[in-house]
Design an enzyme around this catalytic site. Structure first.
Site, PDB file in Angstrom:
ATOM      1  N   MET A  41       0.746  -1.263   0.039  1.00 23.46           N
ATOM      2  CA  MET A  41      -0.093   0.015   0.088  1.00 23.46           C
ATOM      3  C   MET A  41       1.013   1.114   0.131  1.00 23.46           C
ATOM      4  SD  MET A  41      -3.312  -1.022   2.095  1.00 23.46           S
ATOM      5  CE  MET A  41      -2.789  -0.621   3.707  1.00 23.46           C
ATOM      6  N   ALA A  72       3.898   4.080   0.873  1.00 24.94           N
ATOM      7  CA  ALA A  72       4.720   4.695   2.095  1.00 24.94           C
ATOM      8  C   ALA A  72       5.686   3.542   2.484  1.00 24.94           C
ATOM      9  CB  ALA A  72       3.733   4.871   3.482  1.00 24.94           C
ATOM     10  N   LEU A  73       6.656   3.210   1.633  1.00 24.09           N
ATOM     11  CA  LEU A  73       7.487   1.900   1.698  1.00 24.09           C
ATOM     12  C   LEU A  73       8.699   2.283   2.615  1.00 24.09           C
ATOM     13  CD1 LEU A  73       7.956   0.939  -2.157  1.00 24.09           C
ATOM     14  CD2 LEU A  73       6.179   0.358  -0.616  1.00 24.09           C
ATOM     15  N   HIS A  74       9.136   1.297   3.296  1.00 21.57           N
ATOM     16  CA  HIS A  74      10.283   1.246   4.135  1.00 21.57           C
ATOM     17  C   HIS A  74      11.013  -0.057   4.090  1.00 21.57           C
ATOM     18  CE1 HIS A  74       7.653  -1.892   6.094  1.00 21.57           C
ATOM     19  NE2 HIS A  74       6.762  -0.957   6.087  1.00 21.57           N
ATOM     20  N   HIS A 112       9.260  -3.344   3.310  1.00 21.80           N
ATOM     21  CA  HIS A 112       8.871  -3.645   1.916  1.00 21.80           C
ATOM     22  C   HIS A 112      10.069  -4.192   0.996  1.00 21.80           C
ATOM     23  CE1 HIS A 112       5.595  -0.869   3.273  1.00 21.80           C
ATOM     24  NE2 HIS A 112       4.837  -1.793   2.769  1.00 21.80           N
ATOM     25  N   SER A 165       4.275   1.428   8.019  1.00 24.46           N
ATOM     26  CA  SER A 165       3.881   2.548   7.294  1.00 24.46           C
ATOM     27  C   SER A 165       3.486   3.506   8.243  1.00 24.46           C
ATOM     28  CB  SER A 165       3.033   2.532   5.887  1.00 24.46           C
ATOM     29  OG  SER A 165       3.658   1.502   5.110  1.00 24.46           O
ATOM     30  N   ARG A 166       2.741   2.725   9.201  1.00 27.02           N
ATOM     31  CA  ARG A 166       1.899   3.693  10.244  1.00 27.02           C
ATOM     32  C   ARG A 166       2.987   4.345  11.212  1.00 27.02           C
ATOM     33  NH1 ARG A 166      -2.122  -0.449   9.134  1.00 27.02           N
ATOM     34  NH2 ARG A 166      -4.148   0.401   8.643  1.00 27.02           N
TER      35      ARG A 166
END
Ligand code: AMP
Length: 281
Positions: free
Chosen positions: A30, A32-34, A37, A188-189
């Site tokens: 979804m 908001a990659l980090h 991912h 992402s949160r």
């Protein structure tokens, strides 16, 4: 990296790759990659000829409209990260591309007990929403392999179940959770946490480690109570702290010392709901 926004264009391109004998791996996200991912991307690259990633914030899986509105979006940065990671394809569809008929003719899937237990209970309709988007993406992309994170443990079980329902020949891979140095699972949160909340948030993984270290045959009620206390002291509003069977998430009341078990925790730090889990044996 090739960027596709239209399903038809992606399908045409994929047919050519399949005719050339190339095997595809798929990483749905979804955005908001980090680093979590990116771990999926690199697992995908190691196993398949082509790595296809999607970014789609799926409205159907948000039971709380506020959570959907506030879901972080950073598409330009995501594209940069995926390009640098050597991703072959990004599928970046608009909502109408995935749901051309809006919320009409949405399928319902029989997920058995998985639908209403734990995350299913706290987020009614969530897993039906996950299945709606995943069935569309899987039927479109028809990957040989699919990569999803253990961080969303129940989602992995649900999607494996869905692959069975759809009779798709897809090999499913569960990728271990990537964590910050203090143990907090990347999510992402996490971007929505204030500085104080961010410090408190690591208590979830502290509590999970506590459960793992203290797991013993018999009742683990006292251990779970102490784990709850760890996150309560860190100002979490707890949704659940449980021990469950890894195969179907049936809660374990009395552990026999053998059964494969997972500890799962969900709670709210301010308005931000965080989940995490740890395999115990
Ligand atoms: P999301 O964008 O949150 O829907 O996540 C996309 C995929 O990344 C899902 O399969 C998640 O389980 C996975 N994922 C999320 N966080 C992590 C993490 N910290 N480590 C590994 N995988 C993750």
């Amino acid at each position: 990296m090739i960027l596709f926004k239209r399903s038809a264009d992606l399908r045409k391109w994929l047919i050519k790759q399949s005719e050339a004998g190339l095997k595809t791996g798929f990483v749905p996200t979804m955005g908001a990659l980090h680093g979590g991912h990116l771990q999926l991307i690199s697992a995908c690259q190691a196993a398949a000829d082509l790595c296809i990633c999607s970014i789609f914030v799926n409205p159907a899986q948000f039971n709380d409209p506020k959570d959907f509105e506030k879901y972080p979006v950073s598409t330009e940065k995501d594209i940069e990260m995926l390009t640098r990671a050597g991703t072959d394809v990004l599928f970046l569809p608009a909502v109408e591309e995935i749901y051309p008929n809006g919320d009409k003719d949405l399928e319902t899937y029989d997920l058995g007990a998985l639908e209403n237990v734990l995350e299913g209970r706290f987020r009614p309709g969530h897993y039906q929403g996950v299945c709606q988007v995943m069935s569309r993406l899987l039927k479109l992309i028809r990957p040989d392999q699919l990569f999803m994170g253990q961080k969303d443990f129940q989602q992995c079980l649900v999607v494996q179940h869905l692959i069975g329902i759809l009779h798709l020949p897809i090999e499913f891979h569960t990728v271990p959770t990537i964590r910050e140095p203090d143990g907090l699972a990347l999510s992402s949160r996490n971007r929505r946490l204030t500085e104080d909340q961010r410090k408190n948030a690591a208590a979830i993984s502290t509590a999970l480690r506590f459960i793992k270290e203290n797991l013993a045959p018999g009742s683990n009620d006292a251990t779970l109570r102490q784990a709850s206390e760890i996150i309560r002291k860190a100002h979490f509003r707890t949704d659940y702290v449980v021990l469950a069977r890894t195969s179907d998430l049936e809660p374990i009341k009395t552990w026999d010392g053998q059964e494969k078990a997972v500890a799962r925790i969900a709670g709210l730090q301010g308005e931000v709901r965080l989940i995490d889990n740890m395999l115990l044996n």
